[in-house]
Scaffold this motif. Structure first.
Motif, PDB file in Angstrom:
ATOM      1  N   VAL A 170       0.859  -1.179   0.000  1.00 14.68           N
ATOM      2  CA  VAL A 170       0.000   0.000   0.000  1.00 14.68           C
ATOM      3  C   VAL A 170       0.899   1.234   0.000  1.00 14.68           C
ATOM      4  O   VAL A 170       1.766   1.371   0.876  1.00 14.68           O
ATOM      5  N   ARG A 171       0.671   2.123  -0.938  1.00 12.10           N
ATOM      6  CA  ARG A 171       1.472   3.341  -1.004  1.00 12.10           C
ATOM      7  C   ARG A 171       0.832   4.417  -0.140  1.00 12.10           C
ATOM      8  O   ARG A 171      -0.384   4.622  -0.179  1.00 12.10           O
ATOM      9  N   LEU A 172       1.656   5.098   0.647  1.00 17.37           N
ATOM     10  CA  LEU A 172       1.178   6.205   1.466  1.00 17.37           C
ATOM     11  C   LEU A 172       0.944   7.425   0.581  1.00 17.37           C
ATOM     12  O   LEU A 172       1.637   7.627  -0.416  1.00 17.37           O
ATOM     13  N   VAL A 173      -0.028   8.247   0.976  1.00 14.20           N
ATOM     14  CA  VAL A 173      -0.322   9.448   0.198  1.00 14.20           C
ATOM     15  C   VAL A 173       0.150  10.717   0.897  1.00 14.20           C
ATOM     16  O   VAL A 173       0.155  11.787   0.282  1.00 14.20           O
ATOM     17  N   ASP A 174       0.557  10.616   2.152  1.00 12.76           N
ATOM     18  CA  ASP A 174       0.993  11.814   2.880  1.00 12.76           C
ATOM     19  C   ASP A 174       2.511  11.979   2.883  1.00 12.76           C
ATOM     20  O   ASP A 174       3.043  12.880   3.524  1.00 12.76           O
ATOM     21  N   ARG A 175       3.216  11.094   2.183  1.00 15.57           N
ATOM     22  CA  ARG A 175       4.682  11.130   2.095  1.00 15.57           C
ATOM     23  C   ARG A 175       5.108  10.107   1.054  1.00 15.57           C
ATOM     24  O   ARG A 175       4.310   9.298   0.590  1.00 15.57           O
ATOM     25  N   GLU A 176       6.396  10.130   0.738  1.00 16.56           N
ATOM     26  CA  GLU A 176       6.956   9.081  -0.111  1.00 16.56           C
ATOM     27  C   GLU A 176       7.209   7.866   0.774  1.00 16.56           C
ATOM     28  O   GLU A 176       8.148   7.847   1.570  1.00 16.56           O
ATOM     29  N   GLY A 177       6.383   6.882   0.673  1.00 23.40           N
ATOM     30  CA  GLY A 177       6.527   5.713   1.528  1.00 23.40           C
ATOM     31  C   GLY A 177       5.558   4.628   1.128  1.00 23.40           C
ATOM     32  O   GLY A 177       4.583   4.867   0.393  1.00 23.40           O
TER      33      GLY A 177
END
Length: 208
Positions: free
Chosen positions: A117-124
């Protein structure tokens, strides 16, 4: 109770203060739209597609975001349930303060295989590791979203050693070295025997 407050309170009461937009269907006819509205009001913080956490009242919603370790635990808990996921690998090492550097990836053990799952509040990104979570040696740890399960130092050392048998991952080696002296030798032996990691433990001891 107005609708906005109802949605915010639903999130604040949820395990790890984290919910899926689908969970808001109990309050709203259009949960996706309302979740975005609550985010604009500073009541919710979006972690990933369809997953939000409640913003603590004492923080500025414009600047606050949870650590990647807390975000990983929150997302996995929203997907699998309370006290089911277990922070593992380098993420467990981070919550045990064995690795000072923040990572751009969170690792969590869950009962079934799942795509990252890709985070949307940062590159992570959150990476899910399919494990028999009930068999892991785990302990409750504090995160800024609440208590979550993480593998114990002993379990973490063995997991990192098994995943990096040639000792090429510098983060893993640093974390192992930081936790090694604090590990219980008896617990290491018991876990290695029960989880078929005896060769990993022999190799780790030879490297110390």
């Amino acid at each position: 109770m107005n609708a906005a407050r109802g949605g915010a309170q639903l999130a604040a009461r949820a395990p790890l203060r984290t919910i899926r937009t689908a969970d808001l269907a109990a309050v709203y006819a259009h949960p996706n739209q309302e979740a975005r509205a609550l985010e604009r009001r500073g009541l919710l913080h979006r972690l990933s597609h369809g997953v939000y956490c409640a913003v603590p009242a004492e923080y500025d919603p414009a600047t606050w975001r949870p650590t990647i370790e807390a975000a990983t635990a929150g997302i996995a808990t929203a997907l699998y349930g309370d006290r089911v996921p277990v922070l593992t690998g380098l993420t467990a090492a981070r919550v045990h303060r064995a690795l000072p550097r923040s990572l751009g990836v969170g690792f969590v053990a869950v009962p079934t295989q799942r795509r990252p799952v890709r985070l949307v509040d940062r590159e992570g990104v959150v990476r899910f590791v399919a494990r028999a979570v009930a068999d892991l040696d785990a302990v409750l740890v504090s995160t800024d979203l609440g208590p979550a399960l993480a593998t114990t130092p002993e379990q973490t050392v063995l997991d990192l050693g098994r995943s990096d048998p040639r000792g090429l991952d510098l983060d893993a080696q640093e974390a192992i070295a930081a936790m090694w002296d604090g590990c219980d030798a008896v617990v290491l032996d018991e876990l290695a025997d029960r989880q078929r990691m005896r060769s990993t433990l022999v190799r780790l001891r030879a490297q110390r």
